[in-house]
Design a protein around this motif. Structure first.
Motif, PDB file in Angstrom:
ATOM      1  N   SER A 397       1.232  -1.634   0.000  1.00 33.50           N
ATOM      2  CA  SER A 397      -0.164   0.071   0.605  1.00 33.50           C
ATOM      3  C   SER A 397       0.774   1.277  -0.235  1.00 33.50           C
ATOM      4  N   LEU A 398       1.901   1.361   0.786  1.00 34.67           N
ATOM      5  CA  LEU A 398       3.062   2.213   0.763  1.00 34.67           C
ATOM      6  C   LEU A 398       3.153   2.849  -0.422  1.00 34.67           C
ATOM      7  N   ILE A 399       4.108   1.396  -0.996  1.00 33.65           N
ATOM      8  CA  ILE A 399       4.777   1.665  -2.280  1.00 33.65           C
ATOM      9  C   ILE A 399       3.648   2.152  -3.516  1.00 33.65           C
ATOM     10  N   VAL A 400       2.613   1.932  -2.881  1.00 32.30           N
ATOM     11  CA  VAL A 400       1.584   2.057  -4.524  1.00 32.30           C
ATOM     12  C   VAL A 400       1.518   3.261  -3.802  1.00 32.30           C
ATOM     13  N   GLY A 401       1.313   3.934  -3.182  1.00 35.81           N
ATOM     14  CA  GLY A 401       1.511   4.628  -2.939  1.00 35.81           C
ATOM     15  C   GLY A 401       2.047   6.576  -3.299  1.00 35.81           C
ATOM     16  N   TYR A 402       3.382   5.733  -2.880  1.00 39.18           N
ATOM     17  CA  TYR A 402       4.138   6.871  -3.199  1.00 39.18           C
ATOM     18  C   TYR A 402       4.058   6.874  -4.839  1.00 39.18           C
ATOM     19  N   ALA A 403       3.524   5.634  -5.036  1.00 36.10           N
ATOM     20  CA  ALA A 403       4.076   5.360  -6.990  1.00 36.10           C
ATOM     21  C   ALA A 403       2.762   6.643  -7.567  1.00 36.10           C
ATOM     22  N   GLN A 404       1.971   6.723  -6.911  1.00 38.69           N
ATOM     23  CA  GLN A 404       0.414   6.650  -7.792  1.00 38.69           C
ATOM     24  C   GLN A 404       1.265   8.859  -7.176  1.00 38.69           C
ATOM     25  N   ASN A 405       1.835   8.495  -5.863  1.00 35.82           N
ATOM     26  CA  ASN A 405       1.399  10.527  -5.642  1.00 35.82           C
ATOM     27  C   ASN A 405       2.311  11.377  -5.807  1.00 35.82           C
ATOM     28  N   GLY A 406       3.466  10.811  -7.465  1.00 30.67           N
ATOM     29  CA  GLY A 406       4.045  11.192  -7.801  1.00 30.67           C
ATOM     30  C   GLY A 406       5.828  11.308  -6.995  1.00 30.67           C
ATOM     31  N   GLN A 407       5.680  10.240  -6.635  1.00 28.38           N
ATOM     32  CA  GLN A 407       7.203   9.971  -5.467  1.00 28.38           C
ATOM     33  C   GLN A 407       7.317   8.415  -5.707  1.00 28.38           C
ATOM     34  N   PRO A 408       8.700   8.645  -6.821  1.00 28.90           N
ATOM     35  CA  PRO A 408       8.551   7.321  -6.715  1.00 28.90           C
ATOM     36  C   PRO A 408      10.151   7.014  -6.536  1.00 28.90           C
TER      37      PRO A 408
END
Length: 698
Positions: A397-408
């Motif tokens: 969840s945290l990894i996907v959250g960062y990915a979707q929020n422009g924090q790759p």
């Protein structure tokens, strides 16, 4: 300390102890040396604890049965079994007590010793002791030895048969259980329950229901609550509303006094079969609702799309005196995540904090998920860091959250931390990792991760992995590699892959490949307007208005209507919804005026409207007018007007934001000095001081 030690003056506090005297010690020793029951025992060999004057008393008066019982009550089972070997002819009561204790402690080895002692002492067990041995072997997981005892029994009663049937059913050996069931001379409710519930627990629901029918047709036994709840669970599992209603009808006809388990089973039946109104009727009839029934009803509402009712029920639960459990919290928080309802999620989080929750539970993972899905990665990370041992769901969840929020970079950082923690990633984790690479334009890094799925982590590539890597390549214009992957993948490309390819073609204007992707999508989901709109946009960008007209005519002939763009924003606990070109909002006139003023300032800053993706072949001025009042602009403008300076604006949109609106948001954020967050159907865009978190790679 031994039993002799317990006779010393320093332990004479207990009034039940034997007074210390040489005469009594000698008598005590004579007792152990002369007694036929204890001839091999000495006080020291017994290893009795000094604190137990009761045992001293029992030993002195040769009460072996009571002594064994006391040792078993004190959980000193091994001492009790050791003591058994010093009794010449143990009584049936002693064997029964020891076997029962072995069952309670699940001590197979000690149970075997007791069983062996019955044979060595030539004890002939009656049916009661034999049944206890059956029960002991069954509960301790040795059905082979239980079967041997069963086969040796000269007489068997109903308990003997039921013990063996339930033992086999519990470990999934249903054929053996059914064979014994068919052979037994008589049956009771327990017999039927054991086999029916065994079928249900192993997902053999139709066989469970068939046996339930036989029970009612051929037997005089009346179903009890356990049988009925199992039958209802089977009907719910295969979503057979007809069979479920038949069982419900039986309950009504027999006027049984239903318990909570059956009520909850009825609730689950109607919920799983899609009859939510009937499920709600059952729920409202329940006099005593436990947390399971509350949770079931709430989850069914969310699954059926009745979100408002689900949240209302959760509020009722909080005021009912019944404490929600982690499954309740997880279901409500996941609904908040689906709706991007961060405020409600925060309220639930606050309630969880007040009543207390397990930081290792599903609920904690759901908190990480809801904050990540709502774009608040800071709180998501804070909750995550409070978890002693984050599970894979929380990591993902945290990894996907960062990915979707422009924090790759953060997404990939936490993925590396996941690997270092020893947690094994799964297929879903890699979807988040590949998405992070896609949004960051890290093509080579993404390909490296893609190949590592199989080569390094031993997982199989899924259709989602292929869709991600095609998206990665198509966005960067590497279409040959994308086509090679599509042509060599082991499964048939799905709609997500073709849509990713079509999106890349839109960015780079690849007409030929766009037509291939669109053709595949028309075959998979011919009614989806997004494919037609994207293809028409690609033609429009190339100035091919004849082709645009053909696409639009094709849509009209098939009755396909473009899904209207819709955006919403929450201001002071009220959600305001805007449609493209919307004029229904009471402040719409002020909003238009505000956007007009913003448009002038934007152009002064260098903004040039991008009208390439406006479908109609109209004048440039009209094109600008068409894009000026897209739903997300209306929502953002209203948010700026309705909040104090410096307040962050968060808007949600049901479709992908267009290129021009994306550019406009960057200018607006700089002009009004606000942080503007737009969550479209694809990801979060965080606009601040003229820049977007996606770095224009979306």
């Amino acid at each position: 300390m031994t039993l002799l030690d317990s006779l010393s003056p320093k332990n004479s506090e207990n009034k039940t102890q034997v007074p210390h005297s040489a005469t009594q010690i000698m008598a005590f020793r004579r007792f152990f040396s002369s007694s036929s029951q204890f001839r091999h025992a000495s006080p020291r060999n017994l290893n009795l604890n000094a604190r137990d004057s009761t045992l001293s008393h029992l030993a002195e008066h040769r009460k072996s049965e009571e002594l064994i019982e006391v040792l078993c009550q004190q959980k000193r089972l091994k001492e009790a079994v050791d003591f058994l070997h010093r009794i010449h002819q143990p009584s049936p009561r002693i064997y029964s007590t020891l076997i029962a204790a072995c069952v309670r402690h699940r001590s197979l080895e000690l149970g075997r010793r007791v069983h062996a002692h019955t044979k060595a002492s030539n004890f002939i067990p009656g049916i009661v002791i034999s049944n206890r041995l059956l029960h002991m072997y069954s509960k301790c997981g040795s059905l082979i030895e239980a079967q041997m005892v069963f086969d040796e029994m000269p007489q068997k009663d109903l308990c003997s048969w039921n013990t063996m049937i339930s033992g086999y059913a519990n470990i999934g050996r249903l054929e053996k259980a059914r064979k014994l069931f068919d052979e037994m001379p008589q049956r009771d409710n327990f017999s039927w329950n054991a086999v029916i519930s065994g079928y249900v627990s192993r997902d053999r629901h139709r066989e469970a229901l068939d046996l339930f029918k036989i029970m009612h047709v051929n037997e005089s036994s009346n179903s009890n609550m356990f049988t009925l709840s199992s039958a209802l669970a089977a009907a719910a599992a295969i979503q057979s509303l007809r069979l479920g209603k038949e069982i419900h009808g039986y309950l009504i006809r027999t006027e049984l006094n239903l318990d909570e388990v059956v009520w909850t089973a009825l609730l689950d039946l109607y919920g799983k079969c899609g009859s939510l109104d009937e499920a709600r009727g059952i729920f409202d009839q329940m006099a005593d609702r436990d947390v399971v029934s509350w949770t079931t009803m709430i989850h069914r509402c969310f699954e059926d799309g009745r979100k408002k009712e689900g949240f209302s029920l959760f509020r009722d639960l909080m005021g009912s005196g019944v404490r929600p459990n982690e499954y309740t919290f997880a279901g409500v928080l996941n609904a908040c995540a689906d709706l991007a309802a961060e405020r409600v999620g925060k309220e639930v989080h606050g309630y969880m904090t007040r009543v207390g929750y397990d930081p290792c539970s599903f609920a904690a993972s759901a908190l990480v998920h809801v904050y990540s899905k709502c774009g608040n990665t800071e709180i998501a990370r804070r909750v995550f860091n409070q978890m002693p041992h984050p599970d894979l769901v929380s990591w993902t969840s945290l990894i996907v959250g960062y990915a979707q929020n422009g924090q790759p970079d953060m997404a990939l950082h936490y993925f590396e931390m996941l690997l270092q923690s020893g947690t094994k990633p799964d297929e879903i984790t890699f979807v988040g990792v590949l998405s992070a690479c896609t949004h960051a334009g890290l093509v080579d890094k993404g390909l490296e991760y893609f190949h590592s799925v199989k080569e390094k982590h031993g997982l199989e590539h899924t259709a989602d992995h292929y869709a991600c890597v095609v998206d990665l390549l198509a966005r960067s214009g590497r279409f040959n590699e994308a086509e090679n992957i599509i042509d060599s993948m082991p499964m048939k490309p799905d709609k997500f892959l073709w849509a990713s390819l079509l999106g890349g073609c839109r960015i780079h204007g690849n007409l030929e490949l766009a037509e291939r992707a669109a053709k595949a999508l028309f075959e998979i989901e011919p009614e989806n307007p997004a494919t037609y709109i994207t293809l028409a946009n690609i033609y429009a960008n190339a100035g091919m208005w004849t082709e645009v007209a053909k696409v639009r005519k094709n849509m009209d002939n098939k009755g396909i209507v473009k899904k209207p763009g819709k955006s919403w924003i929450e201001i002071k606990r009220q959600v305001h919804v805007f449609l493209v070109g919307d004029t229904s909002h009471p402040k719409i006139s002020d909003i238009h005026d505000f956007l007009g003023e913003l448009s002038k300032k934007m152009k002064e800053e260098g903004y040039v409207p991008d009208t390439n993706f406006v479908l109609h072949d109209v004048e440039e001025e009209q094109k600008e007018q068409n894009i000026s009042y897209h739903s997300e602009r209306l929502a953002v403008a209203f948010g700026i007007m309705s909040t104090p300076p410096g307040t962050a604006i968060k808007v949600f949109k049901n479709l992908r934001t267009c290129v021009d609106c994306h550019t406009a948001m960057k200018y607006i954020s700089k002009i009004v000095q606000r942080k503007i967050i737009v969550r479209d159907s694809n990801r979060f865009h965080c606009f601040e001081n003229g820049r977007c978190s996606c770095k224009d790679y979306w």
